[in-house]
Write an enzyme that holds these catalytic residues in place. Structure first.
Site, PDB file in Angstrom:
ATOM      1  N   TRP A  14      21.787  40.431  27.980  1.00  0.00           N
ATOM      2  CA  TRP A  14      22.510  39.245  27.481  1.00  0.00           C
ATOM      3  C   TRP A  14      21.674  38.388  26.544  1.00  0.00           C
ATOM      4  CZ3 TRP A  14      25.708  36.821  32.112  1.00  0.00           C
ATOM      5  CH2 TRP A  14      26.733  37.722  32.452  1.00  0.00           C
ATOM      6  N   LYS A  15      20.372  38.571  26.551  1.00  0.00           N
ATOM      7  CA  LYS A  15      19.471  37.750  25.720  1.00  0.00           C
ATOM      8  C   LYS A  15      19.683  36.257  26.027  1.00  0.00           C
ATOM      9  CE  LYS A  15      19.557  41.591  22.584  1.00  0.00           C
ATOM     10  NZ  LYS A  15      19.660  42.149  21.257  1.00  0.00           N
ATOM     11  N   HIS A  99      10.766  44.123  25.362  1.00  0.00           N
ATOM     12  CA  HIS A  99      11.852  44.114  24.372  1.00  0.00           C
ATOM     13  C   HIS A  99      11.372  43.417  23.106  1.00  0.00           C
ATOM     14  CE1 HIS A  99      15.580  43.256  22.301  1.00  0.00           C
ATOM     15  NE2 HIS A  99      16.095  44.246  23.004  1.00  0.00           N
ATOM     16  N   GLU A 170      14.983  52.072  21.195  1.00  0.00           N
ATOM     17  CA  GLU A 170      15.768  51.159  20.369  1.00  0.00           C
ATOM     18  C   GLU A 170      15.164  51.046  18.978  1.00  0.00           C
ATOM     19  OE1 GLU A 170      16.062  47.439  22.952  1.00  0.00           O
ATOM     20  OE2 GLU A 170      18.106  48.151  22.724  1.00  0.00           O
ATOM     21  N   GLY A 176      21.178  44.548  17.043  1.00  0.00           N
ATOM     22  CA  GLY A 176      21.979  43.395  16.619  1.00  0.00           C
ATOM     23  C   GLY A 176      22.428  43.436  15.165  1.00  0.00           C
ATOM     24  N   SER A 216      23.010  48.366  18.727  1.00  0.00           N
ATOM     25  CA  SER A 216      24.395  48.357  18.254  1.00  0.00           C
ATOM     26  C   SER A 216      25.262  49.444  18.882  1.00  0.00           C
ATOM     27  CB  SER A 216      24.442  48.426  16.722  1.00  0.00           C
ATOM     28  OG  SER A 216      23.779  47.299  16.165  1.00  0.00           O
ATOM     29  N   GLY A 237      23.318  45.081  23.887  1.00  0.00           N
ATOM     30  CA  GLY A 237      23.198  43.646  23.662  1.00  0.00           C
ATOM     31  C   GLY A 237      24.570  43.011  23.472  1.00  0.00           C
ATOM     32  N   GLY A 238      24.965  42.857  22.216  1.00  0.00           N
ATOM     33  CA  GLY A 238      26.200  42.153  21.863  1.00  0.00           C
ATOM     34  C   GLY A 238      27.425  42.600  22.655  1.00  0.00           C
TER      35      GLY A 238
END
Ligand code: PGA
Length: 255
Positions: A14-15, A99, A170, A176, A216, A237-238
């Protein structure tokens, strides 16, 4: 994915998003959508401030809660840092280490160096920085079952340790940005990572380690990426901030 030998894990990162109340609401929304998972394990790595609310909200579901960073020391004068014991007591099962977007300067430079350097990020990261990332990873592995420092480590113990680790590949340009590695690229690198693990820890250990792709990954491209034999899951992530998208990715991982 190769479910015969290793776990499939879809983990959300979630950052710096969601307050505790928002975290609770999102997890409540996700729970019914994720209730029919078969073999895919689900993790949500959330900000420190959300952990308590997230653990409570996820109770009774198959969602495990993770943290986004951790310090390698057991305790001490490290302002703003969080230890393994602190996380464990809150019910945290996983933690992301190293990360590229982690705030702490001791983990961040793996991503800082790459832009324009023409060299790979790993190689350009200064040694103390790389050491700190590995110290944190080691602290995570030792925590619980291996609380001591790494003196007298036998080769056997090293193999047992590595089996507790999940690796995420990654590409920094994919994080992102909406740009995803091709399925071939993702599989090629995950497979190369497995080759390194094989050399260091033996074929049996390497065969059992989950290697995720991240960058992504979304509801549209997840099936294709996860169909690759060496891609055992995703670090998302997003798309992990949207319940329907995250559920679609988990569904793809259950195929
Ligand atoms: P992204 O983030 O899915 O938004 O690209 C992935 C990550 O940083 O772990």
């Amino acid at each position: 994915m190769n479910r015969r030998y290793r776990k499939t894990i879809i983990a959300g990162n979630w950052k710096m998003n969601k307050t505790p109340a928002e975290a609770k609401a999102l997890i409540e929304e996700m729970k019914p959508l994720l209730s029919k998972t078969k073999w895919c394990e689900m993790v949500l790595c959330v900000p420190f401030t959300d952990i308590q609310a997230a653990v409570k909200a996820a109770k009774g579901s198959k969602i495990a809660i993770g943290a986004e960073n951790m310090h390698f020391e057991k305790s001490g004068a490290f302002t703003g840092e969080i230890s393994a014991d602190m996380l464990k007591e809150l019910g945290v099962k996983y933690v992301i280490i190293g990360h590229p977007s982690a705030v702490s300067t001791s983990t961040r430079p793996t991503s800082l160096r790459q832009e324009g350097s023409g060299r790979s990020r790993e190689r350009s990261a200064p040694d103390p920085v790389r050491r700190r990332v590995s110290d944190r990873a080691r602290a995570g592995r030792y925590h619980g079952s291996y609380p001591q420092a790494d003196q007298d480590r036998s080769a056997e113990r090293a193999v047992e340790d590595i089996k507790k680790v999940v690796i995420a590949y990654e590409p920094i340009w994919a994080i992102g940005t909406g740009k995803t590695a091709t399925t071939e690229q993702a599989n090629e690198v995950c497979s190369a990572i497995r080759d390194c693990l094989r050399e260091k820890y033996g074929a049996r250990a390497a065969r059992g380690i989950t290697i995720q792709y991240g960058g992504s990954m979304n509801a549209k491209n997840a099936s294709e990426l996860l169909a690759q034999p060496d891609v055992d899951g995703g670090l998302i992530g997003g798309a992990s901030l949207k319940s329907a998208d995250f559920a679609t990715i988990v569904e793809a991982a259950n195929q």
